[in-house]
Design a protein around this motif. Structure first.
Motif, PDB file in Angstrom:
ATOM      1  N   MET A 199     -12.739 -36.634  -1.355  1.00 27.55           N
ATOM      2  CA  MET A 199     -12.446 -36.312  -2.752  1.00 27.55           C
ATOM      3  C   MET A 199     -11.987 -37.553  -3.511  1.00 27.55           C
ATOM      4  O   MET A 199     -12.420 -37.804  -4.645  1.00 27.55           O
ATOM      5  N   ARG A 200     -11.119 -38.342  -2.901  1.00 27.88           N
ATOM      6  CA  ARG A 200     -10.645 -39.558  -3.560  1.00 27.88           C
ATOM      7  C   ARG A 200     -11.790 -40.555  -3.738  1.00 27.88           C
ATOM      8  O   ARG A 200     -11.877 -41.241  -4.771  1.00 27.88           O
ATOM      9  N   GLN A 201     -12.675 -40.647  -2.748  1.00 30.10           N
ATOM     10  CA  GLN A 201     -13.807 -41.562  -2.846  1.00 30.10           C
ATOM     11  C   GLN A 201     -14.764 -41.150  -3.959  1.00 30.10           C
ATOM     12  O   GLN A 201     -15.226 -41.994  -4.737  1.00 30.10           O
ATOM     13  N   VAL A 202     -15.074 -39.854  -4.032  1.00 28.95           N
ATOM     14  CA  VAL A 202     -15.989 -39.387  -5.076  1.00 28.95           C
ATOM     15  C   VAL A 202     -15.370 -39.604  -6.455  1.00 28.95           C
ATOM     16  O   VAL A 202     -16.056 -40.023  -7.403  1.00 28.95           O
ATOM     17  N   HIS A 203     -14.073 -39.363  -6.566  1.00 31.67           N
ATOM     18  CA  HIS A 203     -13.394 -39.624  -7.836  1.00 31.67           C
ATOM     19  C   HIS A 203     -13.538 -41.091  -8.245  1.00 31.67           C
ATOM     20  O   HIS A 203     -13.835 -41.401  -9.405  1.00 31.67           O
ATOM     21  N   GLN A 204     -13.358 -42.001  -7.302  1.00 28.83           N
ATOM     22  CA  GLN A 204     -13.496 -43.422  -7.599  1.00 28.83           C
ATOM     23  C   GLN A 204     -14.920 -43.779  -7.985  1.00 28.83           C
ATOM     24  O   GLN A 204     -15.148 -44.625  -8.853  1.00 28.83           O
ATOM     25  N   ARG A 205     -15.893 -43.140  -7.378  1.00 29.35           N
ATOM     26  CA  ARG A 205     -17.296 -43.404  -7.740  1.00 29.35           C
ATOM     27  C   ARG A 205     -17.592 -42.961  -9.165  1.00 29.35           C
ATOM     28  O   ARG A 205     -18.362 -43.604  -9.884  1.00 29.35           O
ATOM     29  N   TYR A 206     -17.023 -41.841  -9.574  1.00 24.78           N
ATOM     30  CA  TYR A 206     -17.157 -41.426 -10.978  1.00 24.78           C
ATOM     31  C   TYR A 206     -16.607 -42.514 -11.890  1.00 24.78           C
ATOM     32  O   TYR A 206     -17.248 -42.907 -12.878  1.00 24.78           O
ATOM     33  N   ARG A 207     -15.410 -42.995 -11.573  1.00 26.14           N
ATOM     34  CA  ARG A 207     -14.773 -44.007 -12.415  1.00 26.14           C
ATOM     35  C   ARG A 207     -15.599 -45.292 -12.456  1.00 26.14           C
ATOM     36  O   ARG A 207     -15.791 -45.882 -13.521  1.00 26.14           O
ATOM     37  N   LYS A 208     -16.089 -45.715 -11.297  1.00 25.52           N
ATOM     38  CA  LYS A 208     -16.872 -46.949 -11.241  1.00 25.52           C
ATOM     39  C   LYS A 208     -18.206 -46.809 -11.961  1.00 25.52           C
ATOM     40  O   LYS A 208     -18.765 -47.804 -12.443  1.00 25.52           O
ATOM     41  N   ALA A 209     -18.718 -45.588 -12.033  1.00 25.50           N
ATOM     42  CA  ALA A 209     -19.982 -45.357 -12.732  1.00 25.50           C
ATOM     43  C   ALA A 209     -19.793 -45.328 -14.246  1.00 25.50           C
ATOM     44  O   ALA A 209     -20.775 -45.237 -14.985  1.00 25.50           O
ATOM     45  N   GLY A 210     -18.536 -45.387 -14.703  1.00 21.72           N
ATOM     46  CA  GLY A 210     -18.274 -45.399 -16.131  1.00 21.72           C
ATOM     47  C   GLY A 210     -17.936 -44.039 -16.708  1.00 21.72           C
ATOM     48  O   GLY A 210     -18.137 -43.818 -17.912  1.00 21.72           O
ATOM     49  N   VAL A 211     -17.429 -43.136 -15.868  1.00 19.28           N
ATOM     50  CA  VAL A 211     -16.995 -41.811 -16.339  1.00 19.28           C
ATOM     51  C   VAL A 211     -15.488 -41.892 -16.577  1.00 19.28           C
ATOM     52  O   VAL A 211     -14.714 -41.908 -15.618  1.00 19.28           O
ATOM     53  N   PRO A 212     -15.039 -41.938 -17.825  1.00 21.19           N
ATOM     54  CA  PRO A 212     -13.627 -42.250 -18.082  1.00 21.19           C
ATOM     55  C   PRO A 212     -12.693 -41.047 -18.050  1.00 21.19           C
ATOM     56  O   PRO A 212     -11.491 -41.203 -17.808  1.00 21.19           O
ATOM     57  N   GLN A 213     -13.205 -39.872 -18.330  1.00 24.07           N
ATOM     58  CA  GLN A 213     -12.330 -38.712 -18.531  1.00 24.07           C
ATOM     59  C   GLN A 213     -12.194 -37.912 -17.242  1.00 24.07           C
ATOM     60  O   GLN A 213     -12.757 -36.820 -17.094  1.00 24.07           O
ATOM     61  N   THR A 214     -11.453 -38.468 -16.284  1.00 26.24           N
ATOM     62  CA  THR A 214     -11.246 -37.813 -15.003  1.00 26.24           C
ATOM     63  C   THR A 214      -9.758 -37.705 -14.719  1.00 26.24           C
ATOM     64  O   THR A 214      -8.960 -38.533 -15.160  1.00 26.24           O
ATOM     65  N   LEU A 215      -9.407 -36.690 -13.953  1.00 28.32           N
ATOM     66  CA  LEU A 215      -8.034 -36.486 -13.516  1.00 28.32           C
ATOM     67  C   LEU A 215      -8.050 -36.192 -12.024  1.00 28.32           C
ATOM     68  O   LEU A 215      -8.733 -35.256 -11.586  1.00 28.32           O
ATOM     69  N   LEU A 216      -7.336 -36.988 -11.245  1.00 32.29           N
ATOM     70  CA  LEU A 216      -7.167 -36.750  -9.815  1.00 32.29           C
ATOM     71  C   LEU A 216      -5.798 -36.140  -9.584  1.00 32.29           C
ATOM     72  O   LEU A 216      -4.772 -36.767  -9.848  1.00 32.29           O
ATOM     73  N   LEU A 217      -5.779 -34.915  -9.091  1.00 33.78           N
ATOM     74  CA  LEU A 217      -4.535 -34.255  -8.696  1.00 33.78           C
ATOM     75  C   LEU A 217      -4.468 -34.289  -7.170  1.00 33.78           C
ATOM     76  O   LEU A 217      -5.128 -33.501  -6.487  1.00 33.78           O
ATOM     77  N   ASP A 218      -3.713 -35.221  -6.643  1.00 35.81           N
ATOM     78  CA  ASP A 218      -3.545 -35.395  -5.192  1.00 35.81           C
ATOM     79  C   ASP A 218      -2.152 -34.860  -4.850  1.00 35.81           C
ATOM     80  O   ASP A 218      -1.158 -35.558  -5.012  1.00 35.81           O
ATOM     81  N   LEU A 219      -2.096 -33.626  -4.393  1.00 36.77           N
ATOM     82  CA  LEU A 219      -0.851 -32.889  -4.329  1.00 36.77           C
ATOM     83  C   LEU A 219      -0.158 -33.031  -2.969  1.00 36.77           C
ATOM     84  O   LEU A 219      -0.829 -33.026  -1.927  1.00 36.77           O
ATOM     85  N   PRO A 220       1.155 -33.130  -2.959  1.00 43.32           N
ATOM     86  CA  PRO A 220       1.883 -33.165  -1.696  1.00 43.32           C
ATOM     87  C   PRO A 220       1.897 -31.784  -1.030  1.00 43.32           C
ATOM     88  O   PRO A 220       1.958 -30.758  -1.719  1.00 43.32           O
ATOM     89  N   HIS A 221       1.798 -31.793   0.298  1.00 42.66           N
ATOM     90  CA  HIS A 221       1.868 -30.562   1.088  1.00 42.66           C
ATOM     91  C   HIS A 221       0.749 -29.580   0.749  1.00 42.66           C
ATOM     92  O   HIS A 221       0.886 -28.373   0.978  1.00 42.66           O
ATOM     93  N   PHE A 222      -0.332 -30.093   0.211  1.00 40.11           N
ATOM     94  CA  PHE A 222      -1.451 -29.227  -0.170  1.00 40.11           C
ATOM     95  C   PHE A 222      -2.550 -29.349   0.870  1.00 40.11           C
ATOM     96  O   PHE A 222      -3.029 -30.447   1.158  1.00 40.11           O
ATOM     97  N   ALA A 223      -2.967 -28.222   1.408  1.00 39.43           N
ATOM     98  CA  ALA A 223      -4.041 -28.205   2.399  1.00 39.43           C
ATOM     99  C   ALA A 223      -5.330 -27.731   1.734  1.00 39.43           C
ATOM    100  O   ALA A 223      -5.500 -27.869   0.523  1.00 39.43           O
ATOM    101  N   HIS A 224      -6.208 -27.148   2.534  1.00 39.10           N
ATOM    102  CA  HIS A 224      -7.524 -26.760   2.037  1.00 39.10           C
ATOM    103  C   HIS A 224      -7.466 -25.303   1.563  1.00 39.10           C
ATOM    104  O   HIS A 224      -7.913 -24.384   2.252  1.00 39.10           O
TER     105      HIS A 224
END
Length: 245
Positions: A199-224
């Protein structure tokens, strides 16, 4: 109690009951075929993906106020109702929920994408105004399908919500990339989610591709699993135009 007082009490009770019923958001079932939703020319082209006479059933939850947005949701399993605790947030954002039943991970991916587009068309025709915001979301494998639909058909959506699952859209021609970059995307994962690294990698690929309006919510103690109401609130607030990064 005399008859007049009894009749007045009954009338007051009926009025109160009617008010409660009117104020309570309704979850309904809708079913349709390709021909019920799309023009004949499109049905002819799409029948190789889904039989033209196959009926699809969606759970549709209407908000308690006039809709301002629609969230087409892709479940990883056969279920289609909103997760517990989400109703209040959907109401606060005046969001129509629509999700297909029996189109979880075992179903072919191209059918799941098509069924999501059918759900969007049905909601826009029957439940939301023409200027309503259009979102697609999904959980786990459903998040992957949502990411495929959102970036293959970016002009049909205004934003997407990926919960513990998303695919990279790869190379995109300039016109499609510009349409993708115009929309908003929320990636939600956590430190106990087995899909967190991807998920973090795909988020970074969006950003690197020039997609500016993204939000990554990386939550503590959060599983699947599905997020709670507070994190859904953060996600929908961002999709609605919030500034959180």
């Amino acid at each position: 109690m005399n008859l007049r007082h009894a009749s007045a009490s009954l009338l007051l009770w009926l009025c109160a009951a009617a008010y409660v019923c009117a104020a309570e958001p309704a979850t309904i079932e809708r079913s349709a075929t390709l021909a019920d939703v799309f023009p004949a020319a499109q049905v002819q082209a799409l029948r190789s993906v889904l039989p033209a006479d196959q009926r699809v059933t969606w759970a549709v939850r209407l908000p308690s106020t006039s809709p301002r947005s629609v969230l087409v949701f892709v479940s990883p399993n056969a279920a289609a109702d909103p997760p517990p605790g989400w109703d209040t947030v959907l109401d606060r954002h005046a969001t129509v929920w629509i999700a297909a039943r029996d189109f979880g991970n075992p179903a072919p991916s191209h059918q799941r994408v098509l069924v999501a587009l059918m759900g969007l068309a049905l909601a826009r025709r029957d439940y939301v105004p023409t200027d309503a915001r259009r979102y697609i979301g999904g959980m786990s494998g459903g998040g992957r399908i949502a990411s495929i639909a959102a970036t293959t058909f970016p002009q049909r959506f205004d934003g997407a919500l990926y919960l513990a699952g998303a695919d990279d859209f790869g190379q995109a021609e300039p016109a499609r990339l510009a349409a993708i970059a115009a929309n908003r995307y929320v990636f939600l994962t956590g430190d106990k989610d087995f899909n967190r690294r991807e998920m973090r990698q795909v988020h970074q690929r969006y950003r690197k591709a020039g997609v500016p309006q993204t939000l990554l919510l990386d939550l503590p103690h959060f599983a699947h699993h599905y997020p709670g109401a507070n994190d859904l609130e953060r996600a929908l607030a961002f999709l609605d135009g919030g500034a959180e990064r």
